[in-house]
Design an enzyme around this catalytic site. Structure first.
Site, short mmCIF file in Angstrom:
data_model
loop_
_atom_site.label_atom_id
_atom_site.label_comp_id
_atom_site.label_asym_id
_atom_site.label_seq_id
_atom_site.Cartn_x
_atom_site.Cartn_y
_atom_site.Cartn_z
N GLY A 61 36.61 48.38 -12.52
CA GLY A 61 37.38 47.37 -11.81
C GLY A 61 36.60 46.88 -10.60
O GLY A 61 36.52 45.69 -10.33
N GLU A 95 32.51 50.66 -4.84
CA GLU A 95 32.55 50.73 -3.37
C GLU A 95 31.19 50.81 -2.69
O GLU A 95 31.10 51.42 -1.61
CB GLU A 95 33.39 51.93 -2.96
N ASN A 96 30.13 50.25 -3.25
CA ASN A 96 28.82 50.31 -2.59
C ASN A 96 28.99 50.08 -1.08
O ASN A 96 29.70 49.17 -0.66
CB ASN A 96 27.89 49.24 -3.16
N HIS A 145 41.63 49.78 -2.07
CA HIS A 145 41.02 50.97 -2.68
C HIS A 145 39.53 51.07 -2.31
O HIS A 145 39.08 52.09 -1.80
CB HIS A 145 41.20 50.88 -4.21
N GLU A 146 38.81 49.99 -2.57
CA GLU A 146 37.37 50.05 -2.34
C GLU A 146 37.03 50.17 -0.85
O GLU A 146 36.06 50.83 -0.47
CB GLU A 146 36.68 48.81 -2.92
N HIS A 204 37.25 53.66 0.35
CA HIS A 204 36.05 54.41 0.00
C HIS A 204 34.95 54.27 1.05
O HIS A 204 34.05 55.12 1.11
CB HIS A 204 35.47 53.89 -1.32
N GLU A 238 38.33 59.54 -5.32
CA GLU A 238 39.23 58.69 -6.09
C GLU A 238 40.70 58.98 -5.83
O GLU A 238 41.53 58.07 -5.85
CB GLU A 238 38.91 58.80 -7.58
ZN LIG Z 1 37.53 54.39 -6.50
#
Ligand SMILES: [Zn+2]
Length: 926
Positions: free
Chosen positions: A338, A341-342, A374-375, A378, A397
């Site tokens: 999806g 998260e770099n 979400h990202e 992270h 996660e």
């Molecule tokens: Zn994730």
């Protein structure tokens, strides 16, 4: 990663703006996903032992800094890399082993401290600039040692052997190499639009090694300098800000040099080359861009707003400012997961980032808001503080899954994210109630095993457990624990113990006991209560969906939270609990007094009650329970029925008792489970009778909603659509006529899209749709520039049930016309639906080489998961036989789960089919 659907969750995406409302296909795979066992279990665990340890790097060498200069040739789909790695050797060494895959080495040299000019302190930033200008030779020290390179493709490792030992301490490696821009959506890969090509990266979990030789383990953090040599007119994006951008080397090129990163893991490095267009904003002084291919730049504003708000909220929540000097969020035309998260450079599947701010569907906006949240979570949980190893992937996660709902709900309080979370928890607990589930922390050594960790357990279960603990210790106390944990491990690594020990210390509560019991033990606890009051009897056990559950020893420390009262800690071995006395509801009879043992639906456990208590709960459910609690109640009774406690008839009685629920998500839950009864338990004849009951019982509820209005509240519109689709599937003539006229108007380009039921209408009509309608949908899938509409149209192709059109969809799925990110989705959807699964399965077996050719890291495993939708012993044996003959990467546990699912479905059908018939007889079903 942001999983478009974690491995094992067979229905992907969270609702579609054209078709497939959130509960999709009668919720069949969402619900049936976790079906477990009644017999054959293929071995997992144990099997892997022995071959695994060998894949870790041998140690003794620690990277401190990488300088990378990358020159992609998009046309030829290759790239050239020039790299220096500053390392520290623990002891003198003649060999150094690191990770490399699909890399062709041109030369490797090394020099130690005091030899030549290789050290970072001496070379500094200049090294990279000199190299990219093509004069790398000038840097090479005269006394550097040349290495002989030996490759181990199976281990994805390269070993450099030097004629004389390198001294202990600092040394520098200089590596010249070539690589390929692959089409497998991993490493450094090619993404295409109709107009041009892009070079983009995806390194999690173990694919940085395909782009540059590296010490590709999360604990081996280092700093990175990246320079990209790209075509004139193209943009380059990476983790950090651009520090210089110069013409050359050579005509038609320019060189973009990025600032040095902080200490970070290799899997979080990213770069992209192409002609992205961005919209720009700022929050807390951090420049934020949302980027896409130029034709889609107009769809970036909603995500930009989300990102700005999220950054401000997280700065405050975490008590540590966003750690990078900029943030880019980039939509990539071809993308496996999806989102990813770099650090400072988050990449997304287009549907997860791009949505029309004004006209986009609510479900699409919810998806974007959650994925962005979400990202960005992270960036702290994962990027700033990283798990030591992949066995603790849940720290990434689980936390991001929990946080995405919390943040999205904060930004959009009216969008009912807590109800979506309740539905998601049900799916997760069902998946976790099979014999082949795993503990949250589980061994993962090989890339295959690591890839398989990205599942319901790492995301959904870990997220739910974190939510349960937060609810128990209190939001503010939990936040202080999070802040302390992050501060202690910033720019470094951590383990599960680091997290729960800090939380225990800060809260003064035994968080470590609770979390350890849920993280180290597989499965779902069930708590049984028979009465209220101090010292009330209570039992806990591991709950299995299969009636034939094995005896197991798991026992948990569970915060059991009662409605209208506080939480009590149930410890392993305890046989009593101080249960609050039943909630008095004024001057009412005793049967209207009840205890509800999962307040707010925050607990990760099933609950069971005495018959009298259950009756009181059901009698009060509509008025006294919140929507998430009603979803939880339905889920508990459903799971208990599947486990053989209670009959399908009792479940249907409960679902009908909640039919006046004016809440869309509760209705979706109830109807989705009734749909699963039709798919999984009913014979063809019984299905028709149950359809009649659905029409009779829910027709009036639908009629009661009246005509839809332009400014209908979201929940009411969703309720309308849910009932509309259920009635249409049940064959309600009036609804089907309405669906036909809606669809006709929609396909004629009239503005029927505003109607709440338009999506469901298209889905219903497509099921019986002809080639002419199929053509229109195909054209939409091929030509739409709106990613959501394109995806919806593509998914609609899987709704057509006439065998000729099913064949076309399958052929289309394996053709070059479909992106490999979408190919498997089409196959999976056809495999999951009762009406099309036989044909799809025959196709899969006959066309496996074509499916494999189009495959990506996880696509094969998703097909293995979808094969778990079958329901007979014969089909199970076919599935086993086929996948034993055609092993699929990263799918060992998935296959075991699929086999469990089939076994359990078959057992459930045998047990409940006669009971369903009795119930239909008793309810006068024709
Ligand atoms: Zn994730």
């Amino acid at each position: 990663m942001g999983s478009i659907c974690p491995m094992g969750s067979a229905v992907c995406g969270r609702g579609f703006s054209l078709v497939g409302v959130a509960w999709g296909d009668w919720g069949e795979m969402k619900i049936w996903q976790g079906l477990a066992i009644a017999g054959l279990v293929v071995g997992i665990g144990g099997v892997a032992a022995g071959r695994v340890e060998a894949q870790r790097l041998p140690g003794g060498v620690r990277p401190e800094h990488y300088s990378l200069s990358i020159t992609p040739d998009l046309k030829a789909a290759t790239f050239v890399g020039s790299e220096t790695i500053d390392v520290v050797l623990d002891a003198p060494a003649t060999t150094i082993t690191l990770n490399a895959a699909e890399i062709e080495f041109a030369s490797v040299k090394a020099w130690g401290k005091g030899q030549g000019t290789g050290n970072r302190e001496q070379l500094g930033q200049n090294s990279i600039n000199t190299e990219i200008l093509g004069s790398a030779q000038n840097d090479e020290p005269r006394d550097g040692v040349t290495a002989v390179v030996s490759l181990d493709p199976a281990k994805e490792q390269a070993t450099f052997t030097f004629a004389q030992p390198l001294a202990a301490g600092r040394a520098t490696l200089k590596i010249e190499y070539k690589g390929i821009l692959n089409d497998k959506l991993r490493g450094f890969y090619l993404s295409k639009t109709k107009l041009r090509r892009y070079g983009v990266t995806q390194f999690e979990a173990t694919d940085a090694r395909r782009a540059f030789p590296c010490f590709d383990e999360p604990a081996l953090k280092a700093t990175f300098d990246v320079a990209l040599v790209v075509d004139a007119g193209d943009t380059a994006i990476s983790n950090t800000k651009i520090v210089s951008d110069r013409l050359g080397p050579g005509a038609g090129k320019h060189t973009v040099v990025f600032a040095t990163t902080p200490q970070m893991s290799t899997y979080l490095v990213a770069w992209l080359a192409g002609d992205f267009k961005c919209s720009e904003g700022k929050a807390d002084g951090i420049p934020i861009r949302v980027c896409a291919t130029p034709d889609k730049a107009g769809l970036t504003r909603f995500a930009l707003g989300s990102a700005k708000q999220t950054l401000r909220d997280y700065d405050r929540y975490f008590g540590i400012k966003y750690p990078m000097a900029k943030l880019d969020l980039v939509a990539v035309p071809d993308f496996e997961a999806g989102a990813m998260e770099n650090f400072g450079c988050i990449t997304f599947r287009e549907t997860e980032l791009l949505v029309d701010k004004k006209y986009g569907a609510l479900s699409a906006k919810k998806e974007v808001a959650e994925t962005v949240a979400h990202e960005m979570a992270h960036q702290w949980f994962g990027d700033l503080v990283t798990p030591e190893w992949w066995d603790n992937l849940w720290l990434n996660e689980g936390f991001a899954t929990w946080m995405e709902t919390k943040e999205a709900a904060k930004e959009h309080p009216k969008w009912r994210f807590e109800q979506d979370a309740a539905v998601e928890k049900e799916r997760t607990m069902d998946a976790d109630a099979g014999r082949t589930t795993r503990a949250i922390r589980a061994q993962a050594e090989t890339p295959d095993e690591i890839n398989e960790m990205f599942d319901d357990i790492a995301y959904g279960k870990a997220g739910a457990v974190i939510g349960m603990v937060e609810n128990w210790v209190g939001e503010e106390t939990f936040r202080k624990g999070v802040q302390a944990y992050l501060a202690e491990h910033a720019y470094a690594n951590a383990t599960a113990e680091d997290f729960w020990n800090t939380q225990a210390r800060v809260s003064g509560q035994p968080v470590d006991k609770v979390m350890e019991s849920f993280v180290e033990q597989p499965g779902v606890p069930a708590v049984t209560l028979t009465s209220g009051g101090a010292g009330a009897p209570v039992t806990q056990r591991r709950f299995f969906l299969s009636g034939a559950a094995p005896n197991t020893k798991e026992a948990w420390t569970i915060p059991v939270c009662f409605k209208g009262a506080s939480c009590r800690l149930l410890t392993p071995g305890a046989t009593t609990l101080d249960v609050p006395v039943p909630v008095p509801l004024g001057m009412v009879s005793p049967e209207l007094q009840f205890v509800y043992a999962d307040a707010g639906d925050k607990g990760y456990y099933r609950t069971d009650y005495s018959a009298g208590q259950l009756k009181a709960i059901v009698a009060n459910a509509e008025t006294a329970l919140t929507p998430p609690e009603r979803i939880g109640l339905l889920g508990d009774r459903w799971a208990l029925m599947r486990a053989g406690e209670g009959s399908v008839g009792e479940f249907l009685d409960l679902a009908l008792a909640l039919k006046q629920s004016s809440n869309a998500t509760v209705m979706e839950s109830a109807l989705g489970k009734i749909g699963a009864i039709e798919t999984r338990i009913a014979t063809d004849d019984d299905r028709k009778r149950l359809d009649g009951v659905i029409q009779r019982e829910f027709g009036g509820v639908y009629a009661g909603l009246g005509k839809s209005t332009r400014h209908e509240a979201d929940d009411r519109a969703e309720l309308r659509e849910t009932l509309f689709e259920a009635l249409g599937r049940a064959g309600d003539p009036a609804v089907l006529a309405e669906a036909a006229s809606q669809t006709k108007a929609l396909l004629a380009g009239q503005s029927a899209t505003a109607d709440a039921v338009a999506d469901a209408a298209v889905a219903l009509v497509a099921a019986k749709g002809d080639a002419a309608m199929y053509e229109k949908m195909l054209r939409l899938a091929q030509t739409s520039t709106d990613p959501d509409l394109k995806e919806d149209a593509l998914h609609t192709l899987t709704r057509f049930q006439s065998p000729g059109l099913v064949e076309r969809t399958l052929e289309y799925a394996v053709s070059d016309a479909v992106r490999s990110q979408d190919s498997w989705t089409l196959i999976v959807r056809l495999l999951e639906r009762r009406e099309t699964q036989d044909q799809a399965w025959a196709f899969v077996q006959q066309h496996w080489p074509e499916i494999e050719r189009n495959s990506t890291v996880s696509s094969g495993a998703r097909i293995v998961a979808a094969a778990g939708a079958f329901c007979t012993v014969e089909q199970r044996d076919e599935v086993i036989g086929f996948f034993q003959a055609h092993p699929v990467e990263s799918s060992e546990r998935t296959l075991a789960k699929s086999i469990d699912n089939i076994n359990d479905c078959a057992a459930l059908r045998t047990a409940q089919e006669p009971k369903l018939r009795q119930w239909l007889d008793a309810h006068g079903a024709q």
